[in-house]
Design a protein around this motif. Structure first.
Motif, PDB file in Angstrom:
ATOM      1  N   LYS A 154     -79.633 101.038  24.011  1.00 54.51           N
ATOM      2  CA  LYS A 154     -80.386 102.066  23.289  1.00 54.51           C
ATOM      3  C   LYS A 154     -79.583 102.539  22.089  1.00 54.51           C
ATOM      4  CE  LYS A 154     -83.007 103.569  27.258  1.00 54.51           C
ATOM      5  NZ  LYS A 154     -83.358 104.666  28.150  1.00 54.51           N
ATOM      6  N   GLY A 155     -80.306 102.907  21.041  1.00 55.34           N
ATOM      7  CA  GLY A 155     -79.639 103.394  19.850  1.00 55.34           C
ATOM      8  C   GLY A 155     -80.651 103.914  18.848  1.00 55.34           C
ATOM      9  N   THR A 156     -80.205 104.029  17.610  1.00 55.42           N
ATOM     10  CA  THR A 156     -81.070 104.477  16.532  1.00 55.42           C
ATOM     11  C   THR A 156     -80.912 103.541  15.334  1.00 55.42           C
ATOM     12  OG1 THR A 156     -79.368 105.970  15.688  1.00 55.42           O
ATOM     13  CG2 THR A 156     -80.996 106.922  17.195  1.00 55.42           C
ATOM     14  N   ILE A 157     -81.936 103.523  14.508  1.00 57.91           N
ATOM     15  CA  ILE A 157     -81.875 102.713  13.297  1.00 57.91           C
ATOM     16  C   ILE A 157     -80.951 103.417  12.312  1.00 57.91           C
ATOM     17  CG2 ILE A 157     -83.162 101.764  11.354  1.00 57.91           C
ATOM     18  CD1 ILE A 157     -85.620 101.601  13.225  1.00 57.91           C
ATOM     19  N   TYR A 158     -79.884 102.733  11.917  1.00 59.58           N
ATOM     20  CA  TYR A 158     -78.917 103.260  10.957  1.00 59.58           C
ATOM     21  C   TYR A 158     -79.346 102.907   9.531  1.00 59.58           C
ATOM     22  CZ  TYR A 158     -74.476 104.000   8.584  1.00 59.58           C
ATOM     23  OH  TYR A 158     -73.500 104.431   7.718  1.00 59.58           O
ATOM     24  N   SER A 159     -79.844 101.685   9.372  1.00 58.09           N
ATOM     25  CA  SER A 159     -80.305 101.182   8.083  1.00 58.09           C
ATOM     26  C   SER A 159     -81.243 100.010   8.369  1.00 58.09           C
ATOM     27  CB  SER A 159     -79.119 100.730   7.244  1.00 58.09           C
ATOM     28  OG  SER A 159     -79.532 100.211   6.011  1.00 58.09           O
ATOM     29  N   TYR A 160     -82.117  99.695   7.426  1.00 52.97           N
ATOM     30  CA  TYR A 160     -83.018  98.564   7.653  1.00 52.97           C
ATOM     31  C   TYR A 160     -83.581  98.044   6.338  1.00 52.97           C
ATOM     32  CZ  TYR A 160     -86.998 101.637   6.795  1.00 52.97           C
ATOM     33  OH  TYR A 160     -87.894 102.487   6.209  1.00 52.97           O
ATOM     34  N   SER A 161     -84.085  96.826   6.397  1.00 55.33           N
ATOM     35  CA  SER A 161     -84.822  96.211   5.289  1.00 55.33           C
ATOM     36  C   SER A 161     -86.039  95.525   5.864  1.00 55.33           C
ATOM     37  CB  SER A 161     -83.972  95.157   4.567  1.00 55.33           C
ATOM     38  OG  SER A 161     -82.921  95.765   3.867  1.00 55.33           O
ATOM     39  N   ILE A 162     -87.150  95.661   5.180  1.00 52.86           N
ATOM     40  CA  ILE A 162     -88.350  94.911   5.534  1.00 52.86           C
ATOM     41  C   ILE A 162     -88.367  93.694   4.621  1.00 52.86           C
ATOM     42  CG2 ILE A 162     -90.865  94.907   5.668  1.00 52.86           C
ATOM     43  CD1 ILE A 162     -90.699  97.944   6.165  1.00 52.86           C
ATOM     44  N   ILE A 163     -88.315  92.536   5.226  1.00 52.38           N
ATOM     45  CA  ILE A 163     -88.197  91.278   4.500  1.00 52.38           C
ATOM     46  C   ILE A 163     -89.590  90.698   4.248  1.00 52.38           C
ATOM     47  CG2 ILE A 163     -87.146  88.986   4.488  1.00 52.38           C
ATOM     48  CD1 ILE A 163     -85.120  91.394   4.631  1.00 52.38           C
ATOM     49  N   HIS A 164     -89.918  90.522   2.969  1.00 53.49           N
ATOM     50  CA  HIS A 164     -91.209  89.938   2.593  1.00 53.49           C
ATOM     51  C   HIS A 164     -91.055  88.499   2.100  1.00 53.49           C
ATOM     52  CE1 HIS A 164     -93.527  93.666   2.977  1.00 53.49           C
ATOM     53  NE2 HIS A 164     -92.425  94.253   2.567  1.00 53.49           N
ATOM     54  N   VAL A 165     -89.873  88.179   1.605  1.00 50.19           N
ATOM     55  CA  VAL A 165     -89.575  86.813   1.157  1.00 50.19           C
ATOM     56  C   VAL A 165     -88.558  86.254   2.148  1.00 50.19           C
ATOM     57  CG1 VAL A 165     -88.657  85.382  -0.705  1.00 50.19           C
ATOM     58  CG2 VAL A 165     -89.990  87.436  -1.254  1.00 50.19           C
ATOM     59  N   PRO A 166     -88.924  85.224   2.895  1.00 46.42           N
ATOM     60  CA  PRO A 166     -88.056  84.738   3.975  1.00 46.42           C
ATOM     61  C   PRO A 166     -86.717  84.199   3.474  1.00 46.42           C
ATOM     62  CG  PRO A 166     -89.831  83.192   3.587  1.00 46.42           C
ATOM     63  CD  PRO A 166     -90.121  84.396   2.735  1.00 46.42           C
ATOM     64  N   ALA A 167     -85.706  84.374   4.308  1.00 46.84           N
ATOM     65  CA  ALA A 167     -84.356  83.902   3.991  1.00 46.84           C
ATOM     66  C   ALA A 167     -84.309  82.382   3.894  1.00 46.84           C
ATOM     67  CB  ALA A 167     -83.368  84.390   5.046  1.00 46.84           C
ATOM     68  N   GLU A 168     -85.172  81.729   4.607  1.00 48.23           N
ATOM     69  CA  GLU A 168     -85.289  80.266   4.550  1.00 48.23           C
ATOM     70  C   GLU A 168     -86.659  79.886   5.100  1.00 48.23           C
ATOM     71  OE1 GLU A 168     -85.269  78.030   7.956  1.00 48.23           O
ATOM     72  OE2 GLU A 168     -83.377  77.422   7.113  1.00 48.23           O
ATOM     73  N   PRO A 169     -87.152  78.695   4.819  1.00 44.16           N
ATOM     74  CA  PRO A 169     -88.543  78.330   5.142  1.00 44.16           C
ATOM     75  C   PRO A 169     -88.966  78.547   6.601  1.00 44.16           C
ATOM     76  CG  PRO A 169     -87.587  76.681   3.709  1.00 44.16           C
ATOM     77  CD  PRO A 169     -86.462  77.618   4.081  1.00 44.16           C
ATOM     78  N   SER A 170     -88.071  78.389   7.540  1.00 45.68           N
ATOM     79  CA  SER A 170     -88.463  78.521   8.949  1.00 45.68           C
ATOM     80  C   SER A 170     -88.850  79.960   9.334  1.00 45.68           C
ATOM     81  CB  SER A 170     -87.365  77.995   9.865  1.00 45.68           C
ATOM     82  OG  SER A 170     -86.193  78.769   9.727  1.00 45.68           O
ATOM     83  N   PHE A 171     -88.540  80.930   8.483  1.00 46.98           N
ATOM     84  CA  PHE A 171     -88.888  82.325   8.757  1.00 46.98           C
ATOM     85  C   PHE A 171     -90.196  82.747   8.079  1.00 46.98           C
ATOM     86  CE2 PHE A 171     -84.309  82.252   9.471  1.00 46.98           C
ATOM     87  CZ  PHE A 171     -84.206  82.931  10.668  1.00 46.98           C
ATOM     88  N   LYS A 172     -90.825  81.855   7.338  1.00 47.26           N
ATOM     89  CA  LYS A 172     -92.007  82.207   6.538  1.00 47.26           C
ATOM     90  C   LYS A 172     -93.118  82.829   7.379  1.00 47.26           C
ATOM     91  CE  LYS A 172     -95.247  80.648   3.133  1.00 47.26           C
ATOM     92  NZ  LYS A 172     -95.704  79.687   2.212  1.00 47.26           N
ATOM     93  N   GLU A 173     -93.394  82.251   8.539  1.00 47.87           N
ATOM     94  CA  GLU A 173     -94.482  82.770   9.373  1.00 47.87           C
ATOM     95  C   GLU A 173     -94.163  84.138   9.976  1.00 47.87           C
ATOM     96  OE1 GLU A 173     -96.046  79.978  12.203  1.00 47.87           O
ATOM     97  OE2 GLU A 173     -96.090  78.375  10.712  1.00 47.87           O
TER      98      GLU A 173
END
Length: 135
Positions: free
Chosen positions: A61-80
């Motif tokens: 358990k914890g809390t969100i310290y920082s975050y990013s919402i990724i809209h452009v995938p880091a590499e093709p396998s993350f596109k979906e």
């Protein structure tokens, strides 16, 4: 079960973490000398030897310290997966862990929101700890 995304490098420093995840347990390293939790690697801590470190199961358990919402995938396998969330989680025990926030409404993700670990089995050999919002 086929996993087409990049796999983590499991080395001597991280093996306990990944093996425990397969058993739905979140473990991180603990320094008996400094009374602090940290997520591998001990190489990041000065003047520490193996006798001062032990792996301990933590609450997950914890809390969100920082975050990013990724809209452009880091590499093709993350596109979906887009959009997906990468977050720094401040665990209750003090250490921070980088992971994904899953199973959660993106509009509710914010710094300070409570999260808990969930274990996502990718293959027989790979289970990845991720996090979700909880009340």
């Amino acid at each position: 079960m086929e996993y087409a995304k990049p796999k983590p490098i499991i080395d001597d420093d991280s093996r306990n973490y990944w093996e425990s995840a397969k058993n739905n347990k979140l473990v991180i390293q603990y320094s008996k000398n400094s009374d602090e939790y940290f997520l591998y690697s001990k190489q990041l801590i000065n003047n520490i030897d193996d006798s001062e470190i032990e792996w301990k199961e933590v609450s997950g358990k914890g809390t969100i310290y920082s975050y990013s919402i990724i809209h452009v995938p880091a590499e093709p396998s993350f596109k979906e997966d887009t959009p997906y969330v990468v977050a720094s989680i401040q665990l209750k025990e003090g250490a921070r862990i980088i992971s994904n926030i899953v199973n959660s409404d993106l509009s509710k993700i914010a710094i300070g929101i409570k999260v808990k670990v969930v274990f996502v089995k990718q293959t027989e050999e790979l289970t990845i700890p991720k996090f979700e919002i909880y009340e």
